[in-house]
Design a protein around this motif. Structure first.
Motif, PDB file in Angstrom:
ATOM      1  N   ALA A 171       0.830  -1.207   0.000  1.00  5.21           N
ATOM      2  CA  ALA A 171       0.000   0.000   0.000  1.00  5.21           C
ATOM      3  C   ALA A 171       0.863   1.255   0.000  1.00  5.21           C
ATOM      4  O   ALA A 171       0.534   2.241  -0.657  1.00  5.21           O
ATOM      5  N   LEU A 172       1.978   1.221   0.713  1.00  2.00           N
ATOM      6  CA  LEU A 172       2.869   2.373   0.754  1.00  2.00           C
ATOM      7  C   LEU A 172       3.470   2.649  -0.622  1.00  2.00           C
ATOM      8  O   LEU A 172       3.476   3.781  -1.096  1.00  2.00           O
ATOM      9  N   VAL A 173       3.935   1.612  -1.300  1.00  2.00           N
ATOM     10  CA  VAL A 173       4.534   1.785  -2.628  1.00  2.00           C
ATOM     11  C   VAL A 173       3.481   2.319  -3.606  1.00  2.00           C
ATOM     12  O   VAL A 173       3.717   3.287  -4.344  1.00  2.00           O
ATOM     13  N   ALA A 174       2.296   1.719  -3.614  1.00  2.00           N
ATOM     14  CA  ALA A 174       1.247   2.171  -4.517  1.00  2.00           C
ATOM     15  C   ALA A 174       0.812   3.599  -4.195  1.00  2.00           C
ATOM     16  O   ALA A 174       0.622   4.422  -5.093  1.00  2.00           O
ATOM     17  N   GLY A 175       0.701   3.914  -2.916  1.00  2.00           N
ATOM     18  CA  GLY A 175       0.275   5.253  -2.517  1.00  2.00           C
ATOM     19  C   GLY A 175       1.290   6.322  -2.888  1.00  2.00           C
ATOM     20  O   GLY A 175       0.934   7.396  -3.342  1.00  2.00           O
ATOM     21  N   LEU A 176       2.564   6.021  -2.721  1.00  2.84           N
ATOM     22  CA  LEU A 176       3.597   6.997  -3.047  1.00  2.84           C
ATOM     23  C   LEU A 176       3.785   7.174  -4.544  1.00  2.84           C
ATOM     24  O   LEU A 176       4.133   8.246  -5.017  1.00  2.84           O
ATOM     25  N   SER A 177       3.543   6.124  -5.320  1.00  4.90           N
ATOM     26  CA  SER A 177       3.825   6.216  -6.752  1.00  4.90           C
ATOM     27  C   SER A 177       2.653   6.734  -7.566  1.00  4.90           C
ATOM     28  O   SER A 177       2.842   7.571  -8.443  1.00  4.90           O
ATOM     29  N   VAL A 178       1.456   6.252  -7.321  1.00  5.14           N
ATOM     30  CA  VAL A 178       0.320   6.688  -8.140  1.00  5.14           C
ATOM     31  C   VAL A 178      -0.899   7.127  -7.320  1.00  5.14           C
ATOM     32  O   VAL A 178      -1.950   7.360  -7.866  1.00  5.14           O
TER      33      VAL A 178
END
Length: 182
Positions: A171-178
């Motif tokens: 969730a952190l990776v997805a939230g930060l990227s898109v």
């Protein structure tokens, strides 16, 4: 010498600011759901709605659903363009939460039309809830534009790459990227 506003100047200025703020909040609330849409929402009217998908559809489980109801629901946000009830159409640009029983695969930026029942929303930034009619389906008017398609492709690729990873990290990776929250 006392200044232009006198000793009570700061208090009067603060009171005027509060009045202007309260008035603008009232205008915002009224503008979000202007009549007749507000009346239709309150009545739970059957409406034909046209608009653009704002968020990706998300499947949510409903553990408290009755036996005859589906145990899951799909939700997404729609920026409405027109809402029509009993032959009366209104051009209105307000956000609605769309809720339906079946999985719906739509990319943000897709223009759609469908029939469903209007309902009240719990969130203050949503004008209402559109309960998707399971029998009518969603009719795509126009696919998402090129930029929306690229962003959607990135989201799908990230989700695939992050499958099997701990949920918090994914969730952190997805939230930060898109900007995805799931």
């Amino acid at each position: 010498g006392v200044g232009l506003l006198g000793r009570r100047g700061p208090v009067a200025l603060a009171a005027a600011g509060l009045l202007v703020g309260a008035a603008s909040a009232g205008v915002q609330l009224t503008a979000l759901t202007a009549d007749p849409v507000r009346t239709w929402v309150d009545r739970g009217s059957l409406a034909t709605v046209t608009g653009v998908v704002v968020t990706e559809p998300v499947a949510r489980s409903r553990p408290s659903a009755a036996v005859w109801q589906s145990g899951s629901v799909t939700e997404f946000t729609l920026a409405t363009s027109t809402i029509a009830v009993r032959g009366q159409a209104v051009a209105v640009d307000v956000p609605f939460l769309v809720r339906g029983p079946a999985p719906v695969a739509l990319d943000p930026g897709t223009w759609i039309r469908f029939t469903g029942h209007l309902g009240r929303a719990r969130a203050p930034d949503i004008a209402g809830v559109l309960h998707l009619d399971a029998h009518g389906g969603v009719h795509v008017i126009a696919d998402a534009g090129a930029l929306d398609a690229i962003a959607s492709s990135m989201r799908h690729g990230l989700r695939t790459a992050l499958e099997g990873r701990p949920l918090d990290a994914a969730a952190l990776v997805a939230g930060l990227s898109v900007g995805d929250e799931r």
